[in-house]
Design a protein around this motif. Structure first.
Motif, short mmCIF file in Angstrom:
data_model
loop_
_atom_site.label_atom_id
_atom_site.label_comp_id
_atom_site.label_asym_id
_atom_site.label_seq_id
_atom_site.Cartn_x
_atom_site.Cartn_y
_atom_site.Cartn_z
N VAL A 1 0.65 -1.29 -0.14
CA VAL A 1 -0.28 -0.12 0.04
C VAL A 1 0.96 1.54 0.36
N ALA A 2 0.96 2.09 -1.20
CA ALA A 2 1.94 2.96 -1.09
C ALA A 2 2.01 4.11 -0.04
N LYS A 3 0.38 4.37 0.75
CA LYS A 3 0.20 5.65 1.40
C LYS A 3 0.87 4.33 3.03
N ASP A 4 0.57 3.75 3.07
CA ASP A 4 1.35 2.81 4.19
C ASP A 4 2.91 2.99 4.07
N GLY B 1 -1.06 0.84 -4.49
CA GLY B 1 -0.10 0.42 -4.32
C GLY B 1 0.08 -0.74 -5.43
N ALA B 2 0.36 -2.08 -5.12
CA ALA B 2 0.99 -2.92 -5.31
C ALA B 2 0.16 -4.44 -5.47
N LEU C 1 8.71 -0.26 -11.17
CA LEU C 1 8.79 -1.44 -11.27
C LEU C 1 7.98 -2.44 -11.69
N ALA C 2 6.47 -1.91 -12.12
CA ALA C 2 5.64 -2.84 -13.22
C ALA C 2 6.36 -2.35 -15.26
N ARG D 1 5.27 5.78 -5.38
CA ARG D 1 4.60 5.40 -6.43
C ARG D 1 5.32 5.56 -7.95
N ARG D 2 6.37 6.45 -8.19
CA ARG D 2 7.15 6.32 -9.36
C ARG D 2 7.91 4.80 -8.97
#
Length: 264
Positions: free
Chosen positions: A33-36, A67-68, A55-56, A49-50
């Motif tokens: 989760v990007a925020k966490d 997130g991812a 990575l994606a 996020r970058r």
């Protein structure tokens, strides 16, 4: 998550270190989760996020809202996929073949799991098999009691299957008892996914023309997500998995009422 060693040292993490930590977290926890993640690392959410975007782009994860999730190994090229989970796919194929009955109309998907299933069907089987995979059709040529219906169309070379309007037209005239589907990702929340929009449309069309949809679910696909939605778990009539698949991996699917068949 073990971030304390990096936080408060005054030494910023390198991009490669952050990315390695992201991939390690995905492997252990099944999501980022990007925020966490940004909060625990003391970095901006934009930075994380970058990293996720990069990575994606390398095919190492699948970005989702917020997130991812792990990317499926089934997105690799066909020669590579033929070497992944070979023994497990063979066991799954044998279990799926045991579900087939004489007189049925089957639809076999494309891909390595479907080819393994075609090879596992008994030579004395009397049934009709429809497929949009030339590889599956060839694997069944020595089955004297199997009537083959090969769906044509433009060949999507990643999976060596027919796609497009011609294939959809052919599928629309067949009603199958069972569809054995192969996908790139099988996720408790995001359902069944694959890497190509046209291939996803073909899979949906086949599922809608079939009384049952059974998923050939080798371990590397469980918990993984790809870019294109196929169908939700609520439209699945069963998962066939290898015997050694951990109970905690299968529990989210069982909780959603999806029948599980374990291969011997």
């Amino acid at each position: 998550m073990q971030y304390d060693a990096e936080i408060g040292t005054g030494i910023p993490m390198l991009t490669t270190e952050r990315k390695a930590l992201i991939l390690d977290t995905l492997a252990r926890e099944g999501r980022v989760v990007a925020k966490d993640f940004s909060r625990k690392l003391g970095l901006s959410e934009d930075t994380i996020r970058r990293d996720l975007r990069e990575l994606a782009a390398e095919g190492l994860l699948q970005r989702v809202h917020g997130g991812a999730l792990p990317a499926s190994k089934a997105l690799a090229d066909l020669p590579t996929r033929r070497k992944i989970s070979v023994d497990d796919k063979a066991a799954i194929a044998r279990a799926a073949a045991g579900m087939v009955r004489n007189g049925q109309i089957l639809f076999l998907d494309g891909g390595t799991s479907a080819v393994a299933l075609a090879r596992a069907l008994p030579l004395d089987l009397r049934a009709t098999v429809a497929t949009h995979s030339p590889d599956v059709a060839v694997a069944l040529l020595d089955h004297p009691g199997v009537e083959l219906e090969l769906i044509g169309g433009r060949i999507y070379k990643h999976s060596n299957v027919a796609v497009g309007a011609v294939a959809i037209e052919g599928i629309s005239h067949i009603r199958a008892d069972v569809y054995f589907m192969g996908v790139a990702g099988i996720h408790p929340e995001h359902g069944l996914t694959t890497g190509d929009r046209e291939e996803a449309a073909i899979k949906r069309a086949i599922s809608r023309r079939s009384a049952e949809t059974i998923i050939l679910a080798s371990r590397e696909k469980l918990g993984a997500v790809s870019a294109c939605d196929v169908i939700g778990l609520g439209e699945v009539d069963g998962l066939v998995v290898e015997k050694s698949c951990p109970a905690d991996v299968l529990e989210p699917y069982e909780r959603r009422g999806v029948p599980i068949v374990r291969a011997d």
